[in-house]
Design a protein around this motif. Structure first.
Motif: not given
Ligand code: HEM
Lengths: 262, 264
Positions: A152-180
């Protein structure tokens, strides 16, 4: 090229560290590529964007032709409203002049079918191939407070890249897709169906579920606003993670591996 | 049509064969109803299919609705306490038509509803004739395609009973076309005609139908949007095709570009 396609089946954002890496020297020099998104996900995603675009614009047209929201079974001009566009400076007549409900209804119900069929194909394919589990279900070790907080902290700091690697989605990214996909979109669809006199004759439970036709209409509108917010954040995240590479990967399937090996 | 028949009497006991068979079909629960009404294309496809993606969606919408409704369930009926305090009057609220105004002034005593076309005994019904038919009272939600909805109590004669009064429909009957004083018309298919809640209403919330709501007689088609629920009825005819009406789409609203099947 062949290689890359073959590899693709196993490597799209799998979250596995052992993802196959292919190099495509012929086309892009010495750059190394990873297959990030499967055909199914890419095709369905862009069809979905078109369908959502039409649904939004046509939905706005329908709304403008009756720019008030109510709660319960009953609601009409003069009945106590929970939302009035006129309170926001747009009179009923002005709204009516902007909206065209005939165009709106025709396209809304057409692209609702595109959205539904495309969505079912997407969900079906991802279910059958186990892709939801592999790509979107957060692993146990991801769901720690420490990790979520850092995410969450990285996302709020505009650092989404840090959490979502080239090979996998980040945790918040995964969760939001599933909820959606599994909570939000089904509810939005049901609030739509709960407004249909034909559908509710067949399934009156829908009326009880949302408290009446007008409640369903209000929830459908609120849901739409939330979905628009999702898309705004979604696109901002793509920008933060590197729009060019991410969008290209959603079109061609391939994503370059960063030199520093993120 | 039999030529030997004399002037129509209101023979309510005898249900004409064709209509009652359809009524029977429609009362069979889901699967049976699906198989039986499945023979008729009219149940699933509008009289005129529009071009392109919109037309495909129209057919998908109508056929899924009709599959789900194949057991002919009733639309939700509400409690008297749910009735809206001031039910809106939209669109036409007092036709300027001279003849209509004359009939109105006379309390609709001379008003007649011709029932013609593919029926055994074409006839013309007075308001009292219609009130003497078996009636149905229902408290339902009027769902307008504009977005509003309001609940009211309606009393009227089931359309099926009106057709029965005319001896029932003859072979080839596919649509019932309703015309109004102000020039509107809509065709509805037999799947809706046989439904118990499809009534020609002459009373609203216990009183005579108000002018703004379509006096003296209006259609209630509870499983479709408001614009199909024509007010100020002038005549009914039973036909085998909608091709000769307006632009041939099956109703004035669909001539303008709205959905013909308005279950959405
Ligand atoms: C112009 C608008 C949009 C753009 C530019 C866009 C872009 C993208 C990109 C680049 C990805 C891949 C993210 C990554 O690789 O990390 C993605 C994934 C996704 N997007 Fe969008 N998107 C848009 C609109 C939408 C809309 C309207 C929805 C849904 C309502 C949506 C739902 C999703 C979902 C569910 C995924 C994950 C797909 C999967 O992996 O199976 N997107 N989007």
């Amino acid at each position: 090229m062949r290689n890359a396609e073959r590899a693709e089946a196993q490597t799209c954002v799998t979250g596995r560290e052992d993802s196959v890496v292919t190099s495509e020297r012929s086309r892009a020099g010495t750059k190394e590529w990873i297959a990030r998104h499967s055909y199914n996900v890419r095709i369905c995603h862009w069809i979905n964007v078109i369908a959502c675009g039409y649904l939004l614009v046509s939905g706005i047209h329908i709304f403008l032709d009756f720019p008030e929201l109510y709660w319960g079974h009953t609601g009409y001009q003069g009945y106590p409203a929970i939302f009035k566009l006129s309170d926001w400076g747009i009179s009923w007549d002005d709204a009516g002049a902007m909206g065209n409900r005939m165009w709106g209804r025709n396209y809304h119900f057409t692209f609702a079918w595109v959205f539904l069929i495309n969505g079912l194909m997407y969900v079906g394919w991802n279910m059958v191939t186990g892709q939801f589990r592999d790509r979107m279900l957060p692993r146990r070790d991801e769901l720690t407070l420490v990790n979520l907080r850092a995410d969450l902290r990285d996302h709020l700091r505009w650092l989404a890249r840090k959490r979502t690697s080239t090979t996998s989605y980040g945790t918040l990214q995964k969760t939001s897709y599933l909820l959606l996909i599994f909570v939000f979109v089904p509810l939005l669809t049901l609030t739509g169906l709960a407004q249909s006199p034909g559908f509710t004759a067949a399934m009156p439970a829908l009326l009880d579920m949302f408290g009446g036709r007008q409640s369903a209409r209000s929830l459908h509108t609120i849901g739409t606003v939330l979905l628009v917010l999702f898309v705004v954040v979604h696109v901002l995240e793509v920008l933060a993670a590197g729009a060019f590479n991410r969008v290209r990967s959603m079109i061609t399937g391939k994503h370059p591996l960063p030199e520093e090996g993120l | 049509m039999s030529k030997t028949k004399t002037m129509p009497t209101l023979d309510l006991g005898a249900r004409p064969r064709r209509v009652s068979r359809r009524a029977l079909l429609s009362s069979v629960p889901a699967l049976g109803g699906l198989l039986l009404t499945g023979c008729s294309r009219d149940t699933f496809v509008p009289p005129m299919v529009r071009g392109g993606l919109i037309g495909i969606a129209d057919v998908l919408t109508m056929s899924t609705n009709r599959l789900l409704l194949s057991g002919q369930p009733l639309a939700r009926e509400y409690q008297p306490s749910d009735i809206a305090p001031d039910f809106p009057t939209w669109g036409q609220t007092n036709p300027r038509d001279e003849k209509y105004q004359r009939l109105l002034r006379a309390g609709f005593a001379d008003w007649r509803l011709p029932v013609s076309g593919l029926v055994e005994r074409p006839l013309s019904l007075s308001l009292d004739d219609i009130k003497r038919l078996p009636s149905r009272t229902q408290i339902t939600a009027h769902v307008c395609e504009q977005g509003w909805s309001a609940i009211a109590q309606w009393t009227g004669a089931p359309l099926l009973q009106v057709l029965n009064a005319a001896g029932g429909v003859t072979s080839g009957a596919r649509y019932v076309v309703l015309d109004t004083v102000d020039g509107w018309y809509e065709g509805i298919d037999m799947f809706e005609v046989v439904h118990p809640q499809t009534i020609l209403a002459y009373r609203m919330n216990g009183d005579d139908l108000p002018i703004g709501n379509g006096a003296p007689l209006r259609l209630r088609l509870e499983r479709q949007c408001g614009y199909k629920n024509l007010k100020f009825l002038k005549s009914i005819q039973v036909v085998d095709s909608m091709a000769d009406f307006g632009k041939g789409t099956g109703g004035i609203n669909s001539d303008w570009g709205f959905h013909w099947y308005a279950g959405v």
